[in-house]
Write an enzyme that holds these catalytic residues in place. Structure first.
Site, PDB file in Angstrom:
ATOM      1  N   GLY A  88       0.814  -1.204   0.000  1.00  0.00           N
ATOM      2  CA  GLY A  88       0.000   0.000   0.000  1.00  0.00           C
ATOM      3  C   GLY A  88       0.844   1.247   0.000  1.00  0.00           C
ATOM      4  CG  ASN A  89      -0.388   4.648  -1.619  1.00  0.00           C
ATOM      5  OD1 ASN A  89      -1.064   5.537  -1.110  1.00  0.00           O
ATOM      6  ND2 ASN A  89      -0.832   3.902  -2.622  1.00  0.00           N
ATOM      7  NE  ARG A  90       3.875   7.889   5.171  1.00  0.00           N
ATOM      8  CZ  ARG A  90       4.847   8.738   5.454  1.00  0.00           C
ATOM      9  NH1 ARG A  90       6.028   8.591   4.860  1.00  0.00           N
ATOM     10  NH2 ARG A  90       4.664   9.706   6.297  1.00  0.00           N
TER      11      ARG A  90
END
Ligand code: CTP
Ligand code: CA
Length: 227
Positions: free
Chosen positions: A33-35
């Site tokens: 995932g990412n932020r």
């Protein structure tokens, strides 16, 4: 931008906005995932509703209250986001890709949870490319005159990277943010430059994400009005 937002200058327009960040599953309990928090995309949705647009918000893994008056479609992966955005874009006047889309996904999905094994090194994770949704939307406009907007978070030579990316993607506008350790991600404020395919450059000083959103809509309305 504040004054313009009070005019309903997006009335009669359908705008599609993607927000948040995609998650690419490895097994039933893990993902890449990412932020991205989705805050900028939600600010775009709220301001577009305020300016009279019909808004479809495609939200990837966000934990924010639904913007009043927007149709919210929830997605998880880049593939799901692509389907939802392309579907909604069919009759859209504007598509804004504010979501952080995973560039790669695991090549294989494990049906059962991946277990560690005594005395063995972990298996490497093979990745494959995800399609570039923004580039696709830009090259195949589902409606004549449809305006396509991208976002880019850059480090180093921010403007030069942004210009090159705008040309590569083929979109009308690219909103370029400078990112660092504690900038932009999850924060309430944003500072950016809106680059236009016409060569224009609109700096947006550090401020609420609504201000950046309103500047984007100002630029979009100007392009729509030239039709
Ligand atoms: N984007 C997309 N599909 C992807 C990757 C990105 O639609 N598979 C969109 C994002 O939503 C954003 C824009 O493209 O609007 C720019 O994303 P960015 O990650 O900056 O671009 P990339 O081409 O992936 O370049 P980089 O190698 O710098 O990550
Ligand atoms: Ca990327």
């Amino acid at each position: 931008a504040r004054g313009a937002s009070r005019e309903r200058d997006l009335a009669g327009r359908h705008v599609v906005i993607s927000a948040g960040g995609t998650r690419e599953p490895l097994d039933p309990v893990r993902f890449l995932g990412n932020r991205s928090s989705g805050r900028q995309g939600y600010a775009l949705a709220r301001t577009a509703v305020a300016r009279g647009a019909r808004v479809t918000l495609v939200a990837a893994n966000t934990a924010l209250p639904d913007p009043a008056g927007a149709d919210v479609v929830r997605v998880g992966t880049a593939a799901q986001l692509r389907e939802a955005v392309r579907g909604a874009a069919a009759d859209a006047d504007v598509v804004v890709m504010a979501a952080a889309v995973a560039d790669f996904r695991p090549a294989h999905y494990a049906q059962g949870k991946i277990k560690k094994r005594e005395g063995r090194d972990p298996e490497p994770i093979a990745l494959v490319r995800n399609p570039d949704i923004l580039a696709e939307l830009s090259s195949v406009r589902s409606r004549p005159g449809q305006v396509v907007v991208g976002f880019a978070a850059e480090t180093d030579d921010v403007l030069a990277n942004g210009r090159a990316k705008l040309a590569r993607k083929g979109c009308d506008l690219l909103v370029v943010n400078e990112v660092g350790e504690d900038r932009t991600f999850g924060s309430e404020e944003n500072e950016a430059v809106v680059l236009g395919a016409d060569g224009s450059e609109t700096p947006v000083p550090r401020g609420p994400k609504e201000d950046l959103a309103d500047t984007v809509w100002d630029r979009v309305v100007r392009i729509l009005d030239k039709e």
